[in-house]
Write a protein that holds these residues in place. Structure first.
Motif, PDB file in Angstrom:
ATOM      1  N   MET A  31       0.844  -1.187   0.000  1.00 50.82           N
ATOM      2  CA  MET A  31       0.000   0.000   0.000  1.00 50.82           C
ATOM      3  C   MET A  31       0.878   1.236   0.000  1.00 50.82           C
ATOM      4  SD  MET A  31      -3.269  -0.846   2.437  1.00 50.82           S
ATOM      5  CE  MET A  31      -2.372  -0.559   3.929  1.00 50.82           C
ATOM      6  N   LYS A  32       0.371   2.289  -0.626  1.00 46.19           N
ATOM      7  CA  LYS A  32       1.106   3.544  -0.729  1.00 46.19           C
ATOM      8  C   LYS A  32       0.258   4.698  -0.209  1.00 46.19           C
ATOM      9  CE  LYS A  32       3.564   2.203  -4.948  1.00 46.19           C
ATOM     10  NZ  LYS A  32       3.815   2.573  -6.342  1.00 46.19           N
ATOM     11  N   ASN A  33       0.943   5.797   0.141  1.00 49.71           N
ATOM     12  CA  ASN A  33       0.230   7.000   0.552  1.00 49.71           C
ATOM     13  C   ASN A  33      -0.813   7.388  -0.485  1.00 49.71           C
ATOM     14  OD1 ASN A  33       0.980   7.875   3.098  1.00 49.71           O
ATOM     15  ND2 ASN A  33       2.785   8.944   2.355  1.00 49.71           N
ATOM     16  N   ALA A  34      -1.979   7.765  -0.012  1.00 47.49           N
ATOM     17  CA  ALA A  34      -3.100   8.261  -0.815  1.00 47.49           C
ATOM     18  C   ALA A  34      -3.834   7.171  -1.588  1.00 47.49           C
ATOM     19  CB  ALA A  34      -2.669   9.402  -1.730  1.00 47.49           C
ATOM     20  N   ASP A  35      -3.492   5.892  -1.372  1.00 49.63           N
ATOM     21  CA  ASP A  35      -4.319   4.820  -1.924  1.00 49.63           C
ATOM     22  C   ASP A  35      -5.687   4.880  -1.260  1.00 49.63           C
ATOM     23  OD1 ASP A  35      -2.345   3.819  -3.583  1.00 49.63           O
ATOM     24  OD2 ASP A  35      -1.907   2.063  -2.331  1.00 49.63           O
ATOM     25  N   LEU A  36      -6.658   4.262  -1.902  1.00 50.38           N
ATOM     26  CA  LEU A  36      -8.025   4.250  -1.388  1.00 50.38           C
ATOM     27  C   LEU A  36      -8.442   2.837  -1.030  1.00 50.38           C
ATOM     28  CD1 LEU A  36      -9.650   6.556  -4.072  1.00 50.38           C
ATOM     29  CD2 LEU A  36      -8.873   7.202  -1.790  1.00 50.38           C
ATOM     30  N   LEU A  37      -9.101   2.709   0.098  1.00 50.41           N
ATOM     31  CA  LEU A  37      -9.689   1.437   0.507  1.00 50.41           C
ATOM     32  C   LEU A  37     -11.198   1.589   0.390  1.00 50.41           C
ATOM     33  CD1 LEU A  37      -7.490   0.814   3.653  1.00 50.41           C
ATOM     34  CD2 LEU A  37      -7.309  -0.346   1.449  1.00 50.41           C
ATOM     35  N   LEU A  38     -11.817   0.804  -0.468  1.00 52.77           N
ATOM     36  CA  LEU A  38     -13.272   0.847  -0.636  1.00 52.77           C
ATOM     37  C   LEU A  38     -13.875  -0.411  -0.045  1.00 52.77           C
ATOM     38  CD1 LEU A  38     -12.415   2.717  -3.490  1.00 52.77           C
ATOM     39  CD2 LEU A  38     -14.787   3.114  -2.820  1.00 52.77           C
ATOM     40  N   ILE A  39     -14.935  -0.210   0.736  1.00 48.25           N
ATOM     41  CA  ILE A  39     -15.496  -1.278   1.544  1.00 48.25           C
ATOM     42  C   ILE A  39     -16.926  -1.557   1.106  1.00 48.25           C
ATOM     43  CG2 ILE A  39     -16.144  -1.942   3.892  1.00 48.25           C
ATOM     44  CD1 ILE A  39     -13.479   0.636   3.478  1.00 48.25           C
ATOM     45  N   GLU A  40     -17.222  -2.837   0.900  1.00 51.40           N
ATOM     46  CA  GLU A  40     -18.600  -3.233   0.631  1.00 51.40           C
ATOM     47  C   GLU A  40     -19.363  -3.221   1.948  1.00 51.40           C
ATOM     48  OE1 GLU A  40     -18.945  -6.779  -1.707  1.00 51.40           O
ATOM     49  OE2 GLU A  40     -18.199  -5.757  -3.483  1.00 51.40           O
ATOM     50  N   PRO A  41     -20.677  -3.039   1.881  1.00 50.65           N
ATOM     51  CA  PRO A  41     -21.438  -2.823   3.118  1.00 50.65           C
ATOM     52  C   PRO A  41     -21.398  -3.998   4.071  1.00 50.65           C
ATOM     53  CG  PRO A  41     -22.922  -3.156   1.277  1.00 50.65           C
ATOM     54  CD  PRO A  41     -21.539  -3.069   0.718  1.00 50.65           C
ATOM     55  N   GLY A  71      -1.655  15.612   3.482  1.00 47.97           N
ATOM     56  CA  GLY A  71      -1.645  16.836   4.292  1.00 47.97           C
ATOM     57  C   GLY A  71      -3.026  17.446   4.435  1.00 47.97           C
ATOM     58  N   ARG A  72      -3.779  17.480   3.339  1.00 50.19           N
ATOM     59  CA  ARG A  72      -5.145  18.015   3.402  1.00 50.19           C
ATOM     60  C   ARG A  72      -6.036  17.139   4.278  1.00 50.19           C
ATOM     61  NH1 ARG A  72      -6.953  21.980  -0.042  1.00 50.19           N
ATOM     62  NH2 ARG A  72      -9.018  21.034  -0.287  1.00 50.19           N
ATOM     63  N   ALA A  73      -5.880  15.823   4.190  1.00 46.32           N
ATOM     64  CA  ALA A  73      -6.675  14.919   5.028  1.00 46.32           C
ATOM     65  C   ALA A  73      -6.309  15.088   6.501  1.00 46.32           C
ATOM     66  CB  ALA A  73      -6.475  13.476   4.584  1.00 46.32           C
ATOM     67  N   LYS A  74      -5.020  15.184   6.793  1.00 46.24           N
ATOM     68  CA  LYS A  74      -4.588  15.349   8.195  1.00 46.24           C
ATOM     69  C   LYS A  74      -5.062  16.677   8.776  1.00 46.24           C
ATOM     70  CE  LYS A  74      -0.273  14.335   9.018  1.00 46.24           C
ATOM     71  NZ  LYS A  74       1.186  14.158   8.806  1.00 46.24           N
ATOM     72  N   LYS A  75      -5.200  17.678   7.910  1.00 45.85           N
ATOM     73  CA  LYS A  75      -5.617  19.002   8.369  1.00 45.85           C
ATOM     74  C   LYS A  75      -7.034  18.999   8.958  1.00 45.85           C
ATOM     75  CE  LYS A  75      -5.158  21.962   5.131  1.00 45.85           C
ATOM     76  NZ  LYS A  75      -5.078  23.016   4.127  1.00 45.85           N
ATOM     77  N   VAL A  76      -7.857  18.037   8.563  1.00 50.37           N
ATOM     78  CA  VAL A  76      -9.240  18.007   9.059  1.00 50.37           C
ATOM     79  C   VAL A  76      -9.480  16.890  10.075  1.00 50.37           C
ATOM     80  CG1 VAL A  76     -10.147  19.193   7.036  1.00 50.37           C
ATOM     81  CG2 VAL A  76     -10.101  16.690   7.060  1.00 50.37           C
ATOM     82  N   LEU A  77      -8.399  16.255  10.549  1.00 43.17           N
ATOM     83  CA  LEU A  77      -8.550  15.261  11.619  1.00 43.17           C
ATOM     84  C   LEU A  77      -9.282  15.913  12.796  1.00 43.17           C
ATOM     85  CD1 LEU A  77      -5.071  13.486  11.603  1.00 43.17           C
ATOM     86  CD2 LEU A  77      -7.294  12.422  11.123  1.00 43.17           C
ATOM     87  N   GLY A  78     -10.219  15.186  13.364  1.00 42.57           N
ATOM     88  CA  GLY A  78     -10.979  15.695  14.501  1.00 42.57           C
ATOM     89  C   GLY A  78     -12.265  16.413  14.132  1.00 42.57           C
ATOM     90  N   LYS A  79     -12.445  16.717  12.848  1.00 41.16           N
ATOM     91  CA  LYS A  79     -13.706  17.352  12.432  1.00 41.16           C
ATOM     92  C   LYS A  79     -14.844  16.349  12.629  1.00 41.16           C
ATOM     93  CE  LYS A  79     -12.463  21.356  10.497  1.00 41.16           C
ATOM     94  NZ  LYS A  79     -13.039  22.646  10.750  1.00 41.16           N
ATOM     95  N   PRO A  80     -16.048  16.826  12.926  1.00 40.86           N
ATOM     96  CA  PRO A  80     -17.177  15.909  13.143  1.00 40.86           C
ATOM     97  C   PRO A  80     -17.658  15.249  11.855  1.00 40.86           C
ATOM     98  CG  PRO A  80     -17.894  18.191  13.330  1.00 40.86           C
ATOM     99  CD  PRO A  80     -16.405  18.222  13.152  1.00 40.86           C
ATOM    100  N   TYR A  81     -18.476  14.231  12.024  1.00 42.20           N
ATOM    101  CA  TYR A  81     -19.063  13.517  10.897  1.00 42.20           C
ATOM    102  C   TYR A  81     -20.200  14.337  10.296  1.00 42.20           C
ATOM    103  CZ  TYR A  81     -20.829   9.697   8.063  1.00 42.20           C
ATOM    104  OH  TYR A  81     -21.217   8.916   7.011  1.00 42.20           O
ATOM    105  N   ASN A  82     -20.297  14.334   8.988  1.00 39.04           N
ATOM    106  CA  ASN A  82     -21.318  15.084   8.260  1.00 39.04           C
ATOM    107  C   ASN A  82     -22.537  14.187   8.036  1.00 39.04           C
ATOM    108  OD1 ASN A  82     -22.884  16.444   6.383  1.00 39.04           O
ATOM    109  ND2 ASN A  82     -21.190  16.951   5.029  1.00 39.04           N
ATOM    110  N   ASN A  83     -23.463  14.181   8.988  1.00 41.25           N
ATOM    111  CA  ASN A  83     -24.644  13.329   8.912  1.00 41.25           C
ATOM    112  C   ASN A  83     -25.599  13.702   7.791  1.00 41.25           C
ATOM    113  OD1 ASN A  83     -24.316  11.552  11.244  1.00 41.25           O
ATOM    114  ND2 ASN A  83     -24.466  13.435  12.428  1.00 41.25           N
ATOM    115  N   LEU A  84     -25.522  14.930   7.307  1.00 43.06           N
ATOM    116  CA  LEU A  84     -26.466  15.392   6.292  1.00 43.06           C
ATOM    117  C   LEU A  84     -25.955  15.190   4.866  1.00 43.06           C
ATOM    118  CD1 LEU A  84     -27.733  18.662   8.006  1.00 43.06           C
ATOM    119  CD2 LEU A  84     -28.778  16.382   7.996  1.00 43.06           C
ATOM    120  N   PHE A  85     -24.688  14.825   4.714  1.00 41.19           N
ATOM    121  CA  PHE A  85     -24.075  14.588   3.403  1.00 41.19           C
ATOM    122  C   PHE A  85     -24.162  15.831   2.513  1.00 41.19           C
ATOM    123  CE2 PHE A  85     -25.805  10.574   5.027  1.00 41.19           C
ATOM    124  CZ  PHE A  85     -24.625   9.887   5.189  1.00 41.19           C
TER     125      PHE A  85
END
Length: 177
Positions: A1-11, A87-101
């Protein structure tokens, strides 16, 4: 795995994950996405989850939490600035979940976090939210938004795990589990 790879999860087996996957599915049936972050050889994921918001989690713990779920690893097929994405992802660590999408940046849901992190790389296109098949709104979504006393935001242009996979700039690398 490398930085910025994506993990997509089935439900998983819960109703909400299946609602997301079933009403946004075109070619795939994913309900969650996480961003890979590798730091000094240690693997982490950064993702947005209900009740916790944007978190950094050890990859091993991420897998333990998803024992019965299929996880696929995707990678962007062109050169990108992975340090900028992480860096952009780390910058928003701790932000709440967006329940309204909704598409604002004071809170995040999983694919919104990914599109925000990748925003400067122009990998993903935002699309209208899908709340059912053939442009119809599933009754479960109507009930969901009634709890927040708002109408279903059918005109909101955002992302979902299944729309991310439709990007021609990413490819499936392997099935993780």
């Amino acid at each position: 795995m490398k930085n910025a790879d994506l993990l997509l999860i089935e439900p998983k087996k819960d109703d909400f994950s299946n609602l997301i996957a079933n009403t946004t599915s075109v070619k795939h049936n994913y309900s969650h996405v996480a961003l890979v972050y590798v730091n000094d050889g240690e693997e982490f994921v950064i993702h947005a989850i209900p009740n916790r918001g944007v978190v950094k989690q050890r990859f091993s713990q991420f897998l333990d939490d998803r024992k019965d779920e299929r996880i696929d690893l995707y990678r962007v097929t062109r050169d990108i600035n992975t340090n900028e994405v992480i860096g952009r992802a780390k910058k928003v660590l701790g932000k709440p979940y967006n329940n309204l999408f909704l598409n604002h940046h004071d809170s995040f849901y999983c694919s919104q976090l990914v599109t925000y992190a990748y925003e400067l790389e122009n990998v993903f296109e935002l699309t209208p939210l899908r709340f059912g098949t053939n442009g119809e709104v599933d009754d479960q979504w109507i009930k969901y938004y009634q709890e927040y006393e708002i109408n279903v935001p059918v005109d909101e242009v955002v992302s979902n795990p299944n729309s991310l996979v439709e990007s021609k700039m990413i490819e499936l690398i392997e099935n993780i589990q």
